[in-house]
Design a protein around this motif. Structure first.
Motif, PDB file in Angstrom:
ATOM      1  N   LEU A  92       0.856  -1.184   0.000  1.00 57.50           N
ATOM      2  CA  LEU A  92       0.000   0.000   0.000  1.00 57.50           C
ATOM      3  C   LEU A  92       0.893   1.235   0.000  1.00 57.50           C
ATOM      4  N   THR A  93       0.516   2.231  -0.777  1.00 61.14           N
ATOM      5  CA  THR A  93       1.231   3.500  -0.698  1.00 61.14           C
ATOM      6  C   THR A  93       0.799   4.235   0.578  1.00 61.14           C
ATOM      7  N   ALA A  94       1.597   5.210   0.982  1.00 57.36           N
ATOM      8  CA  ALA A  94       1.255   6.004   2.165  1.00 57.36           C
ATOM      9  C   ALA A  94      -0.108   6.666   1.981  1.00 57.36           C
ATOM     10  N   MET A  95      -0.397   7.125   0.762  1.00 59.01           N
ATOM     11  CA  MET A  95      -1.678   7.778   0.494  1.00 59.01           C
ATOM     12  C   MET A  95      -2.834   6.796   0.651  1.00 59.01           C
ATOM     13  N   GLN A  96      -2.673   5.565   0.149  1.00 57.94           N
ATOM     14  CA  GLN A  96      -3.724   4.558   0.272  1.00 57.94           C
ATOM     15  C   GLN A  96      -3.951   4.177   1.731  1.00 57.94           C
ATOM     16  N   PHE A  97      -2.859   4.081   2.488  1.00 55.89           N
ATOM     17  CA  PHE A  97      -2.958   3.722   3.900  1.00 55.89           C
ATOM     18  C   PHE A  97      -3.732   4.799   4.667  1.00 55.89           C
ATOM     19  N   LEU A  98      -3.406   6.062   4.418  1.00 58.78           N
ATOM     20  CA  LEU A  98      -4.111   7.163   5.075  1.00 58.78           C
ATOM     21  C   LEU A  98      -5.594   7.182   4.696  1.00 58.78           C
ATOM     22  N   GLN A  99      -5.878   6.883   3.444  1.00 56.17           N
ATOM     23  CA  GLN A  99      -7.273   6.895   2.999  1.00 56.17           C
ATOM     24  C   GLN A  99      -8.074   5.829   3.733  1.00 56.17           C
ATOM     25  N   HIS A 100      -7.440   4.698   4.010  1.00 50.01           N
ATOM     26  CA  HIS A 100      -8.126   3.644   4.752  1.00 50.01           C
ATOM     27  C   HIS A 100      -8.479   4.128   6.154  1.00 50.01           C
ATOM     28  N   PHE A 101      -7.636   4.982   6.735  1.00 51.24           N
ATOM     29  CA  PHE A 101      -7.907   5.523   8.065  1.00 51.24           C
ATOM     30  C   PHE A 101      -8.610   6.880   7.981  1.00 51.24           C
ATOM     31  N   LEU A 102      -9.441   7.028   6.943  1.00 51.64           N
ATOM     32  CA  LEU A 102     -10.399   8.133   6.822  1.00 51.64           C
ATOM     33  C   LEU A 102      -9.756   9.496   6.619  1.00 51.64           C
ATOM     34  N   PHE A 103      -8.583   9.515   5.977  1.00 50.41           N
ATOM     35  CA  PHE A 103      -8.002  10.762   5.508  1.00 50.41           C
ATOM     36  C   PHE A 103      -8.143  10.803   3.986  1.00 50.41           C
ATOM     37  N   PRO A 104      -9.169  11.468   3.443  1.00 48.04           N
ATOM     38  CA  PRO A 104      -9.326  11.538   1.993  1.00 48.04           C
ATOM     39  C   PRO A 104      -8.162  12.310   1.378  1.00 48.04           C
ATOM     40  N   PRO A 105      -7.929  12.163   0.069  1.00 50.44           N
ATOM     41  CA  PRO A 105      -6.773  12.822  -0.577  1.00 50.44           C
ATOM     42  C   PRO A 105      -6.674  14.309  -0.285  1.00 50.44           C
ATOM     43  N   ALA A 106      -7.804  15.026  -0.287  1.00 50.88           N
ATOM     44  CA  ALA A 106      -7.747  16.467  -0.037  1.00 50.88           C
ATOM     45  C   ALA A 106      -7.257  16.755   1.384  1.00 50.88           C
ATOM     46  N   ARG A 107      -7.703  15.947   2.350  1.00 51.74           N
ATOM     47  CA  ARG A 107      -7.290  16.169   3.741  1.00 51.74           C
ATOM     48  C   ARG A 107      -5.812  15.827   3.933  1.00 51.74           C
ATOM     49  N   GLN A 108      -5.287  14.900   3.148  1.00 51.14           N
ATOM     50  CA  GLN A 108      -3.876  14.541   3.264  1.00 51.14           C
ATOM     51  C   GLN A 108      -2.954  15.698   2.884  1.00 51.14           C
TER      52      GLN A 108
END
Length: 621
Positions: A408-424
């Motif tokens: 998983l990329t860091a972005m995909q991992f964050l998205q799983h924990f409810l951080f959408p791309p814009a919030r990242q």
């Protein structure tokens, strides 16, 4: 039912972020309402608007005339010079004086002595002391400025409960409460007949206290006329229906869009209503669907057969507090242990000793060579708030190894924990308190540990994040220790408990928290039955009084006993506070420490007995 609070078409934005838009709901007389939302969705902002500390962009809030409101904030503020009892009763005293002025004239209220001598006010003060004792605030003459943040939160909770307002608004009331306090507060609010608006992540608490749930989601709100279990069922139905509508709209939109593109000349002849219908269809088709997440199955690092062994560990402090006495435990591979107990019994100290951050008094912890800890502490970890969320995570790892060649990329991992791309892409300082805790959790989990230690992980995390964490821990192929006061979380995650009872006593129970409470209830019932059977037959017979179900008044003897108990309780509390102060002074001899340590539990038992009798008599006073 009479509406106490009416929210009408409320909208609030922070910069370009819309928290909620055109939301409406009400809280009526006697209603117990739970407010649920993801971190950052605007729960605390909404409470700030209701309390008048913030303003909305649009809409209005209407209160019933003369409504008395009690608000518990997440981070209450006190005058640090006030004592605990002054902080709790100062506002009440002001309100009570105003009441006396309105009823009897200003001359009576002008005399402080008259107010202090008033019987009703004395009863209020006694009730304040009782609730503070239940919340484990024993030294009530201590300045508030010397209390910890958790203790100040409990003082604030006591002051709100004692005021007995018409509408009670509680923001995360179970934070900083141990399990015994949470269960007491749960029972107290179940009996509470006034209106209640509650924000909490404690799902058992929500289920047992609240009869209605309001959910803030995707800038709007949804009302469910039932408890938390009912909410889960109906929310699933709502999401399924919404997703089906969106899927149908998308299919229709694709066909309509294709036709409009192929027939440009027809657009000029289309009716205005048809065009408006198209744009409405476009808006629905682009609506956010509920995220359908796959379970996050991350491979943990290899862990050997030897995990850790606590070899007859003892731990005590100079003030006489004992955490462990010759404690032995051999931790098994893949074990998932929960640690529970009242505040101050040594749960976090035990964790720090295991991690090597706190020395033992005797004995030692022997940790296996393959063990790699991942520690999520109450204090969290330092994060550069001037960095973007995605950059903070990428500093730990660009990708996360799932095993079997999956990554998983860091972005995909964050998205799983409810951080959408814009919030990242937002800076950390823009995150809410709960979102920062969620980010810290991500940083711990993505380091691929094989032994997770989570100390109060549920504080400030929203329910969706807790559900993700529960799934992760269920699938985690490693060892877990969880210290938590969240009963629902413990029931779903752990397979047995260490119960810290204080004074070095630790019980090992093979089951989850609910099973442990059931076991304690059965043991208590058996003990009561045994004691009852050991009494003479005459003592077991209960006298039957005609009309005993009717309201009665105290007899003269009971009134004298009631007054004497008030004085006794005050004296015992003073003695207890004095002993605790001496034990913390660090100036006592070993003999004096031993003497006071023996007296303290006797004092607590006597205080509990007299307090229960006082509460019993106060029902008829």
């Amino acid at each position: 039912m009479t509406p106490y609070l009416d929210i009408q078409h409320l909208t609030k934005s922070i910069g370009d972020l819309v928290l909620f838009e055109d939301i409406s709901f009400s809280v009526a007389e006697g209603q117990h309402v739970g407010l649920i939302a993801r971190n950052g969705a605007g729960k605390s902002t909404l409470l700030s608007i209701i309390s008048g500390k913030d303003s909305a962009d649009d809409g209005q809030i209407v209160f019933m005339k003369g409504l008395r409101i009690g608000l518990l904030e997440q981070q209450p503020v006190f005058d640090p010079q006030q004592t605990v009892i002054q902080a709790v009763t100062s506002r009440l005293k002001s309100d009570y004086a105003s009441l006396l002025i309105s009823e009897y004239g200003s001359q009576l209220a002008a005399h402080t002595a008259a107010l202090d001598a008033d019987e009703e006010w004395k009863e209020v003060e006694m009730r304040a002391k009782q609730i503070l004792t239940k919340l484990k605030i024993t030294n009530q003459e201590k300045p508030v400025g010397l209390l910890s943040g958790g203790q100040q939160k409990r003082v604030a909770l006591a002051s709100v409960l004692i005021a007995n307002p018409d509408l009670l608004i509680l923001d995360e009331p179970t934070n900083h409460l141990d399990l015994e306090m949470i269960e007491w507060l749960e029972q107290y609010l179940q009996r509470h007949t006034k209106a209640l608006l509650l924000v909490t992540h404690d799902r058992y608490f929500l289920d047992r206290v609240c009869g209605s749930i309001i959910e803030l989601d995707d800038r709007t709100c949804y009302t469910y006329r039932g408890n938390y279990a009912y909410y889960l069922e109906k929310r699933e139905e709502r999401i399924a229906a919404a997703n089906a509508n969106i899927d149908r709209a998308r299919n229709l939109y694709r066909k309509e869009l294709d036709w409009m593109r192929r027939m440009p000349q027809a657009r000029g002849h289309k009716s205005r209503s048809r065009k408006e219908a198209f744009y409405e269809l476009e808006k629905l088709a682009r609506a956010r669907t509920e995220e359908r997440r796959a379970r996050l199955d991350i491979r943990s690092g290899y862990i050997g057969g030897k995990i850790f062994e606590a070899q007859y560990v003892s731990k005590s402090f100079d003030d006489g507090i004992v955490i462990l006495r010759d404690f032995y435990y051999n931790f098994s591979r893949y074990e998932k242990m929960g640690i529970v107990g009242n505040n101050g019994t040594g749960k976090s100290t035990f964790i720090r000793m295991l991690l090597g951050q706190e020395p033992t008094s005797s004995g030692r912890f022997v940790v296996g060579e393959t063990v790699r800890f991942g520690y999520f502490s109450q204090e969290g970890m330092p994060i550069d708030t001037q960095m973007k969320v995605i950059d903070v995570v990428r500093r730990v790892a660009e990708t996360i190894d799932l095993g079997g060649g999956r990554r998983l990329t860091a972005m995909q991992f964050l998205q799983h924990f409810l951080f959408p791309p814009a919030r990242q892409q937002d800076y950390v300082y823009k995150l809410s308190g709960g979102e920062k805790r969620r980010l810290q959790l991500c940083l711990v989990l993505m380091q691929n540990p094989n032994f997770l230690i989570l100390d109060e992980p549920t504080n400030d995390l929203d329910i969706p994040t807790l559900q993700i964490l529960e799934e992760y821990l269920y699938d985690f192929r490693g060892c877990v220790i969880v210290v938590s006061h969240d009963r629902y979380f413990m029931d779903k995650v752990v397979d047995h408990l260490l119960v810290f009872k204080g004074d070095g006593v630790v019980d090992d129970f093979p089951g989850n928290y609910t099973q442990y409470r059931d076991f304690c209830s059965i043991k208590e019932k058996e003990t009561t039955e045994t004691q009852r059977e050991s009494q003479p037959a005459e003592a077991r017979r209960k006298p039957v009084h005609e009309g005993s179900d009717r309201r009665r008044r105290l007899t003269y003897a009971e009134r004298r006993e009631y007054e004497a108990l008030e004085a006794d309780i005050e004296r015992l509390e003073t003695e207890k506070a004095d002993i605790e102060a001496q034990l913390c002074s660090g100036t006592l001899s070993v003999e004096r420490i031993t003497e006071l340590s023996k007296r303290l539990p006797e004092l607590s038992a006597e205080l509990d007995e007299k307090s229960m009798r006082w509460l019993e008599l106060s029902e008829w006073a």
